[in-house]
Design a protein around this motif. Structure first.
Motif, PDB file in Angstrom:
ATOM      1  N   LEU A   1       0.821  -1.206   0.000  1.00 50.41           N
ATOM      2  CA  LEU A   1       0.000   0.000   0.000  1.00 50.41           C
ATOM      3  C   LEU A   1       0.859   1.261   0.000  1.00 50.41           C
ATOM      4  O   LEU A   1       0.365   2.363   0.207  1.00 50.41           O
ATOM      5  N   ASN A   2       2.158   1.068  -0.226  1.00 49.66           N
ATOM      6  CA  ASN A   2       3.112   2.172  -0.360  1.00 49.66           C
ATOM      7  C   ASN A   2       3.234   3.048   0.882  1.00 49.66           C
ATOM      8  O   ASN A   2       3.465   4.254   0.768  1.00 49.66           O
ATOM      9  N   PHE A   3       3.080   2.462   2.052  1.00 45.88           N
ATOM     10  CA  PHE A   3       3.368   3.204   3.273  1.00 45.88           C
ATOM     11  C   PHE A   3       4.882   3.264   3.449  1.00 45.88           C
ATOM     12  O   PHE A   3       5.585   2.293   3.164  1.00 45.88           O
TER      13      PHE A   3
ATOM     14  N   GLU B   1       5.106   5.193  12.770  1.00 48.72           N
ATOM     15  CA  GLU B   1       4.047   5.944  13.449  1.00 48.72           C
ATOM     16  C   GLU B   1       2.868   5.032  13.787  1.00 48.72           C
ATOM     17  O   GLU B   1       2.338   5.077  14.906  1.00 48.72           O
ATOM     18  N   LEU B   2       2.449   4.204  12.837  1.00 51.31           N
ATOM     19  CA  LEU B   2       1.336   3.302  13.101  1.00 51.31           C
ATOM     20  C   LEU B   2       1.670   2.331  14.230  1.00 51.31           C
ATOM     21  O   LEU B   2       0.853   2.101  15.127  1.00 51.31           O
ATOM     22  N   LEU B   3       2.865   1.769  14.205  1.00 53.65           N
ATOM     23  CA  LEU B   3       3.276   0.851  15.270  1.00 53.65           C
ATOM     24  C   LEU B   3       3.304   1.558  16.618  1.00 53.65           C
ATOM     25  O   LEU B   3       2.907   0.982  17.638  1.00 53.65           O
TER      26      LEU B   3
ATOM     27  N   VAL C   1      -6.901   5.965   5.014  1.00 53.57           N
ATOM     28  CA  VAL C   1      -5.867   5.954   3.973  1.00 53.57           C
ATOM     29  C   VAL C   1      -5.715   4.541   3.412  1.00 53.57           C
ATOM     30  O   VAL C   1      -5.625   4.349   2.194  1.00 53.57           O
ATOM     31  N   THR C   2      -5.726   3.562   4.300  1.00 52.78           N
ATOM     32  CA  THR C   2      -5.605   2.167   3.873  1.00 52.78           C
ATOM     33  C   THR C   2      -6.765   1.779   2.965  1.00 52.78           C
ATOM     34  O   THR C   2      -6.568   1.166   1.911  1.00 52.78           O
TER      35      THR C   2
END
Length: 131
Positions: free
Chosen positions: A61-63, A70-72, A101-102
């Protein structure tokens, strides 16, 4: 019950990631081995594997690695028992942003896949003949 500890080779096999990638994630601070063996080998747990799988699932998903970090961090903070209600609400808001966003990126991938499938199907059609 304590998590079973695994060496990096087993973790690589279970996650489909290379040893190099796992070590890279450690170097950039996305992952830390849960322990080290007496011989100095990295030891990982199921929790570490779940963390790696989160990172792995973000890649298509190109993160960026920074977004993964940041998500973690958000997920880690939500699991902490000392997180206050106000902080928890702010973290959930940030998590909702990642969800949105996902979802948008997944939809874009579905559209690209549909275009690719149409193209592949067109290659299987019999070409028109010229007389």
């Amino acid at each position: 019950m304590a998590d079973q500890q695994m060496q990096i080779g087993e973790v690589a096999e279970r996650t489909g990631l290379s040893l190099r990638t796992i070590r890279h994630y450690e170097e950039v601070g996305l992952l830390a081995p849960s322990a080290r063996s007496k011989g100095g080998f990295r030891l990982y747990t199921e929790t570490d594997i779940m963390r790696l799988m989160t990172i792995r699932r973000m890649k298509p998903l190109n993160f960026s690695l920074e977004e993964a970090r940041e998500l973690l961090d958000i997920l880690d903070a939500l699991q902490k028992t000392g997180t206050t209600g106000e902080d928890r609400q702010q973290l959930r808001g940030r998590l909702d942003t990642y969800r949105q966003v996902t979802d948008a990126r997944c939809e874009a991938l579905r559209a690209r896949l549909e275009m690719a499938e149409h193209f592949a199907a067109s290659l299987h059609q019999k070409p028109p003949t010229r007389d």
